[in-house]
Scaffold this active site. Structure first.
Site, PDB file in Angstrom:
ATOM      1  N   GLY A  21      -0.218  -8.646  -0.327  1.00  0.00           N
ATOM      2  CA  GLY A  21       0.916  -8.434  -1.228  1.00  0.00           C
ATOM      3  C   GLY A  21       1.797  -9.665  -1.323  1.00  0.00           C
ATOM      4  O   GLY A  21       2.327 -10.140  -0.316  1.00  0.00           O
ATOM      5  N   GLY A  23       4.587  -9.727  -3.150  1.00  0.00           N
ATOM      6  CA  GLY A  23       5.873  -9.276  -3.693  1.00  0.00           C
ATOM      7  C   GLY A  23       6.997  -9.806  -2.814  1.00  0.00           C
ATOM      8  O   GLY A  23       6.847 -10.820  -2.123  1.00  0.00           O
ATOM      9  N   PHE A  24       8.129  -9.098  -2.820  1.00  0.00           N
ATOM     10  CA  PHE A  24       9.296  -9.600  -2.097  1.00  0.00           C
ATOM     11  C   PHE A  24       9.022  -9.741  -0.597  1.00  0.00           C
ATOM     12  O   PHE A  24       9.381 -10.752   0.015  1.00  0.00           O
ATOM     13  CB  PHE A  24      10.490  -8.680  -2.317  1.00  0.00           C
ATOM     14  CG  PHE A  24      11.107  -8.851  -3.673  1.00  0.00           C
ATOM     15  CD1 PHE A  24      11.881  -9.963  -3.954  1.00  0.00           C
ATOM     16  CD2 PHE A  24      10.889  -7.923  -4.673  1.00  0.00           C
ATOM     17  CE1 PHE A  24      12.449 -10.143  -5.210  1.00  0.00           C
ATOM     18  CE2 PHE A  24      11.451  -8.085  -5.930  1.00  0.00           C
ATOM     19  CZ  PHE A  24      12.236  -9.195  -6.202  1.00  0.00           C
ATOM     20  N   GLY A  25       8.396  -8.735   0.005  1.00  0.00           N
ATOM     21  CA  GLY A  25       8.168  -8.770   1.449  1.00  0.00           C
ATOM     22  C   GLY A  25       7.112  -9.781   1.847  1.00  0.00           C
ATOM     23  O   GLY A  25       7.333 -10.654   2.694  1.00  0.00           O
ATOM     24  N   VAL A  89      -7.271  -5.262  -2.540  1.00  0.00           N
ATOM     25  CA  VAL A  89      -7.692  -4.708  -1.249  1.00  0.00           C
ATOM     26  C   VAL A  89      -8.040  -3.236  -1.450  1.00  0.00           C
ATOM     27  O   VAL A  89      -7.280  -2.483  -2.072  1.00  0.00           O
ATOM     28  CB  VAL A  89      -6.564  -4.879  -0.199  1.00  0.00           C
ATOM     29  CG1 VAL A  89      -6.884  -4.116   1.072  1.00  0.00           C
ATOM     30  CG2 VAL A  89      -6.354  -6.366   0.086  1.00  0.00           C
ATOM     31  N   GLU A 180      19.724   1.632 -16.120  1.00  0.00           N
ATOM     32  CA  GLU A 180      19.592   0.340 -16.805  1.00  0.00           C
ATOM     33  C   GLU A 180      18.767   0.482 -18.084  1.00  0.00           C
ATOM     34  O   GLU A 180      19.115  -0.092 -19.123  1.00  0.00           O
ATOM     35  CB  GLU A 180      18.989  -0.698 -15.849  1.00  0.00           C
ATOM     36  CG  GLU A 180      20.000  -1.062 -14.762  1.00  0.00           C
ATOM     37  CD  GLU A 180      19.462  -1.953 -13.640  1.00  0.00           C
ATOM     38  OE1 GLU A 180      20.280  -2.470 -12.891  1.00  0.00           O
ATOM     39  OE2 GLU A 180      18.236  -2.115 -13.517  1.00  0.00           O
ATOM     40  N   ASP A 309       8.437  -1.585   0.668  1.00  0.00           N
ATOM     41  CA  ASP A 309       8.367  -0.227   0.124  1.00  0.00           C
ATOM     42  C   ASP A 309       7.267   0.612   0.762  1.00  0.00           C
ATOM     43  O   ASP A 309       7.265   1.839   0.624  1.00  0.00           O
ATOM     44  CB  ASP A 309       8.097  -0.290  -1.392  1.00  0.00           C
ATOM     45  CG  ASP A 309       9.323  -0.707  -2.179  1.00  0.00           C
ATOM     46  OD1 ASP A 309      10.370  -0.977  -1.558  1.00  0.00           O
ATOM     47  OD2 ASP A 309       9.232  -0.758  -3.426  1.00  0.00           O
ATOM     48  N   ALA A 325      14.699  -4.681  -2.789  1.00  0.00           N
ATOM     49  CA  ALA A 325      14.188  -6.024  -2.484  1.00  0.00           C
ATOM     50  C   ALA A 325      14.784  -6.618  -1.194  1.00  0.00           C
ATOM     51  O   ALA A 325      14.030  -7.198  -0.395  1.00  0.00           O
ATOM     52  CB  ALA A 325      14.439  -6.935  -3.675  1.00  0.00           C
TER      53      ALA A 325
HETATM   54  C1  LIG Z   1      11.711  -1.334 -12.341  1.00  0.00           C
HETATM   55  C2  LIG Z   1      12.209  -1.659 -10.964  1.00  0.00           C
HETATM   56  C3  LIG Z   1      13.511  -2.108 -10.792  1.00  0.00           C
HETATM   57  C4  LIG Z   1      13.984  -2.426  -9.521  1.00  0.00           C
HETATM   58  N1  LIG Z   1      15.270  -2.887  -9.399  1.00  0.00           N
HETATM   59  C5  LIG Z   1      15.708  -3.284  -8.191  1.00  0.00           C
HETATM   60  C6  LIG Z   1      16.994  -3.851  -8.043  1.00  0.00           C
HETATM   61  O1  LIG Z   1      17.748  -3.966  -9.020  1.00  0.00           O
HETATM   62  N2  LIG Z   1      17.385  -4.275  -6.806  1.00  0.00           N
HETATM   63  C7  LIG Z   1      16.558  -4.157  -5.722  1.00  0.00           C
HETATM   64  O2  LIG Z   1      16.933  -4.578  -4.637  1.00  0.00           O
HETATM   65  N3  LIG Z   1      15.347  -3.587  -5.823  1.00  0.00           N
HETATM   66  C8  LIG Z   1      14.894  -3.162  -7.022  1.00  0.00           C
HETATM   67  N4  LIG Z   1      13.645  -2.611  -7.148  1.00  0.00           N
HETATM   68  C9  LIG Z   1      12.854  -2.365  -5.931  1.00  0.00           C
HETATM   69  C10 LIG Z   1      12.187  -3.631  -5.425  1.00  0.00           C
HETATM   70  O3  LIG Z   1      11.546  -4.290  -6.480  1.00  0.00           O
HETATM   71  C11 LIG Z   1      11.207  -3.243  -4.335  1.00  0.00           C
HETATM   72  O4  LIG Z   1      11.914  -2.599  -3.307  1.00  0.00           O
HETATM   73  C12 LIG Z   1      10.499  -4.468  -3.791  1.00  0.00           C
HETATM   74  O5  LIG Z   1       9.717  -5.062  -4.795  1.00  0.00           O
HETATM   75  C13 LIG Z   1       9.628  -4.086  -2.600  1.00  0.00           C
HETATM   76  O6  LIG Z   1       8.968  -5.233  -2.146  1.00  0.00           O
HETATM   77  P1  LIG Z   1       7.516  -5.110  -1.520  1.00  0.00           P
HETATM   78  O7  LIG Z   1       7.167  -6.463  -1.030  1.00  0.00           O
HETATM   79  O8  LIG Z   1       7.467  -3.966  -0.589  1.00  0.00           O
HETATM   80  O9  LIG Z   1       6.594  -4.697  -2.749  1.00  0.00           O
HETATM   81  P2  LIG Z   1       6.370  -5.406  -4.139  1.00  0.00           P
HETATM   82  O10 LIG Z   1       7.420  -6.392  -4.430  1.00  0.00           O
HETATM   83  O11 LIG Z   1       6.150  -4.301  -5.125  1.00  0.00           O
HETATM   84  O12 LIG Z   1       5.011  -6.201  -3.936  1.00  0.00           O
HETATM   85  C14 LIG Z   1       3.799  -5.566  -3.682  1.00  0.00           C
HETATM   86  C15 LIG Z   1       2.694  -6.550  -3.986  1.00  0.00           C
HETATM   87  O13 LIG Z   1       1.493  -6.031  -3.442  1.00  0.00           O
HETATM   88  C16 LIG Z   1       0.465  -6.222  -4.385  1.00  0.00           C
HETATM   89  N5  LIG Z   1      -0.550  -5.186  -4.140  1.00  0.00           N
HETATM   90  C17 LIG Z   1      -0.365  -3.860  -4.180  1.00  0.00           C
HETATM   91  N6  LIG Z   1      -1.498  -3.234  -3.878  1.00  0.00           N
HETATM   92  C18 LIG Z   1      -2.427  -4.197  -3.643  1.00  0.00           C
HETATM   93  C19 LIG Z   1      -3.789  -4.168  -3.302  1.00  0.00           C
HETATM   94  N7  LIG Z   1      -4.480  -3.018  -3.137  1.00  0.00           N
HETATM   95  N8  LIG Z   1      -4.443  -5.348  -3.146  1.00  0.00           N
HETATM   96  C20 LIG Z   1      -3.783  -6.529  -3.311  1.00  0.00           C
HETATM   97  N9  LIG Z   1      -2.485  -6.602  -3.648  1.00  0.00           N
HETATM   98  C21 LIG Z   1      -1.814  -5.443  -3.797  1.00  0.00           C
HETATM   99  C22 LIG Z   1       1.146  -6.086  -5.721  1.00  0.00           C
HETATM  100  O14 LIG Z   1       0.388  -6.719  -6.747  1.00  0.00           O
HETATM  101  C23 LIG Z   1       2.488  -6.751  -5.469  1.00  0.00           C
HETATM  102  O15 LIG Z   1       2.461  -8.117  -5.777  1.00  0.00           O
HETATM  103  C24 LIG Z   1      13.146  -2.279  -8.401  1.00  0.00           C
HETATM  104  C25 LIG Z   1      11.833  -1.815  -8.571  1.00  0.00           C
HETATM  105  C26 LIG Z   1      11.371  -1.516  -9.835  1.00  0.00           C
HETATM  106  C27 LIG Z   1       9.955  -1.021 -10.016  1.00  0.00           C
END
Ligand SMILES: Cc1cc2nc3c(=O)[nH]c(=O)nc-3n(C[C@H](O)[C@H](O)[C@H](O)COP(=O)(O)OP(=O)(O)OC[C@H]3O[C@@H](n4cnc5c(N)ncnc54)[C@H](O)[C@@H]3O)c2cc1C
Length: 426
Positions: A21, A23-25, A89, A180, A309, A325
């Site tokens: 992943g 994403g943010f984490g 994955v 929003e 998440d 995030a």
């Molecule tokens: C529309 C929306 C608005 C939001 N607004 C806010 C906000 O204003 N403020 C705030 O703080 N938070 C906000 N959030 C929440 C925030 O975006 C999440 O809490 C944050 O992204 C979580 O980070 P993460 O690293 O857990 O997951 P993510 O950032 O979602 O990253 C997960 C990553 O894992 C990858 N992935 C997933 N499954 C697989 C797999 N099987 N194989 C390979 N890669 C995979 C994905 O492609 C992605 O890149 C919002 C979320 C959404 C959907």
């Protein structure tokens, strides 16, 4: 015959850290490992990091997708100890310490799972077709197409009832995303599109926000929830509280036994963690989040971290940390510190503790709410701070400039620059 030369990875004695992943984490963890003597592999099914908090602006034609996404490979270009793999994955071999990408196995010494969440339909997956959620860029461009197409079809229709149905937008869920979206659609109709049509008046569009709880933005203090509701109503949004959607279909929704004919329904209610708990065979909560220890590792598997998440981590008051995030980013930085301590044979850091600074949501132009704990703001100042914070946290200088310019242009002209209908055949 000479044996094939060993790959650099095979001769590398550094520990192999696999992060699933970007994403943010996951991205924060990878960046924080740049000076640690380990070999990092970051796997993502997408080639870009997405700034989800601004996704609703893509869905409402305010920003273009590339403004809020950055190629992961580009972000990590200069990080010599890190390899980026594009792949989905499908499972994890916990006993064999390997991540499975279809037929391919990627072995690890330590694993960080940061695969995020997706929207959930409370056992009504059949609603997804009619009420798409907002999680990916494809979702945002699909919703943008649906919204803009509804106005176009209304312009072409001579049936009053059908026009009303086309110009009715229902948003399900009164959290930050729902608020929003509702505010942005109302502004699109009342301002950006207001003079572009000849047979319809876009300002007559009906925007309905449905929330099953007693207030919108339930995670905010009550005063800010009330301020957000008032701001939405000033924009002409109908806010229905304490009501549930009992059906979504091609013609509209049923809300508390009332039928609302609507062409566009947007789902912003509820999320479900990624499939990580299933891959690990781990304990999970009702939202599919993996239960982790206080150092974010899986019980009995100190080599596996689950963050963001996908993880269930409780705050000091016993409540689960929210799926936002800053939580994911702080957890990403924390696991990098744990890994660095382990490879450096130093004592482990203290258990993870989340530090909360602020919660924000915007309703529309010059209107937002911000909760800094003791300081609670609404209106213009909150909106200005919201803008500053979002530009600051965007990844990539180009994206910051593009978003800032886009917002300045929209502020001065009331225009929405990304009004493209793509992926919808007529
Ligand atoms: C529309 C929306 C608005 C939001 N607004 C806010 C906000 O204003 N403020 C705030 O703080 N938070 C906000 N959030 C929440 C925030 O975006 C999440 O809490 C944050 O992204 C979580 O980070 P993460 O690293 O857990 O997951 P993510 O950032 O979602 O990253 C997960 C990553 O894992 C990858 N992935 C997933 N499954 C697989 C797999 N099987 N194989 C390979 N890669 C995979 C994905 O492609 C992605 O890149 C919002 C979320 C959404 C959907």
């Amino acid at each position: 015959m000479l044996p094939a030369p060993a790959s650099p990875a095979a001769t590398d004695r550094r520990q192999h850290i696999v992060i699933i992943g970007g994403g943010f984490g996951g991205l924060t963890a990878a960046l924080a490992l740049r000076n640690v003597p380990v070999r990092v592999t970051l796997i993502d099914r997408r080639n870009y990091h997405l700034f989800q908090p601004l996704l609703y602006q893509v869905a409402t034609a305010g920003l273009s997708p590339a403004d809020i996404a950055s190629p992961i490979r580009g972000i990590l270009r200069r990080q010599r100890n890190t390899t980026v793999l594009l792949g989905k994955v499908t499972d994890i071999d916990v006993a064999g310490k390997a991540v499975l990408i279809a037929e391919r196995r990627v072995t690890y010494d330590q694993l960080v799972i940061a695969t995020g969440a997706r929207h959930a339909y409370f056992n009504h997956d059949e609603w997804e077709r009619f009420a798409p959620g907002l999680k990916k860029i494809d979702d945002a461009t699909d919703i943008r197409g649906r919204i803009l197409l509804a106005f176009e079809r209304a312009e072409n229709s001579s049936d009053d009832r059908e026009r009303r149905r086309l110009l009715t937008f229902v948003i399900v869920g009164g959290g930050p995303t729902g608020v929003e979206m509702a505010g942005a659609i109302a502004e699109l109709a009342r301002r950006a599109l207001s003079t572009d049509f000849r047979n319809i008046d876009p300002r007559a569009a009906r925007v309905v926000l449905v929330e099953s709880g007693s207030r919108v933005l339930a995670a905010f203090p009550e005063t800010l929830s009330a301020a957000a509701k008032r701001a939405l109503e000033r924009l002409g949004v109908e806010v229905l509280l304490g009501t549930r959607v009992s059906r979504c279909g091609p013609e509209g929704v049923i809300i508390a036994n009332d039928w609302i004919e609507a062409d566009t329904i947007i789902w912003a209610a509820g999320v479900m963690a990624s499939a990580a708990a299933k891959w690990l065979g781990a304990e999970q909560d009702h939202a599919g989040r993996v239960v982790v220890e206080c150092d974010l590792t899986l019980n009995g598997h100190p080599e596996i971290f689950v963050i963001g998440d996908t993880a269930l981590v409780k705050a000091a008051d016993g409540k689960p940390l929210p799926g936002i995030a800053p939580v994911a980013k702080q957890q990403g930085a924390y696991v990098a510190r744990v890994i660095a301590a382990r490879v450096g044979h130093r004592p482990a850091p203290a258990p993870f503790r989340y530090r909360h600074f602020c919660t924000m949501a915007t309703i529309g132009r010059k209107s937002a709410v911000a909760d800094f704990g003791k300081l609670r703001l609404s209106g213009f100042i909150a909106w200005f701070l919201w803008g500053v914070v979002h530009v600051y946290f965007l990844v990539g200088f180009r994206n910051r400039v593009a978003v800032l310019m886009g917002w300045l242009w929209a502020y001065v002209t009331f225009e929405r620059g990304a009004r493209l209908i793509t992926g919808h055949d007529l």
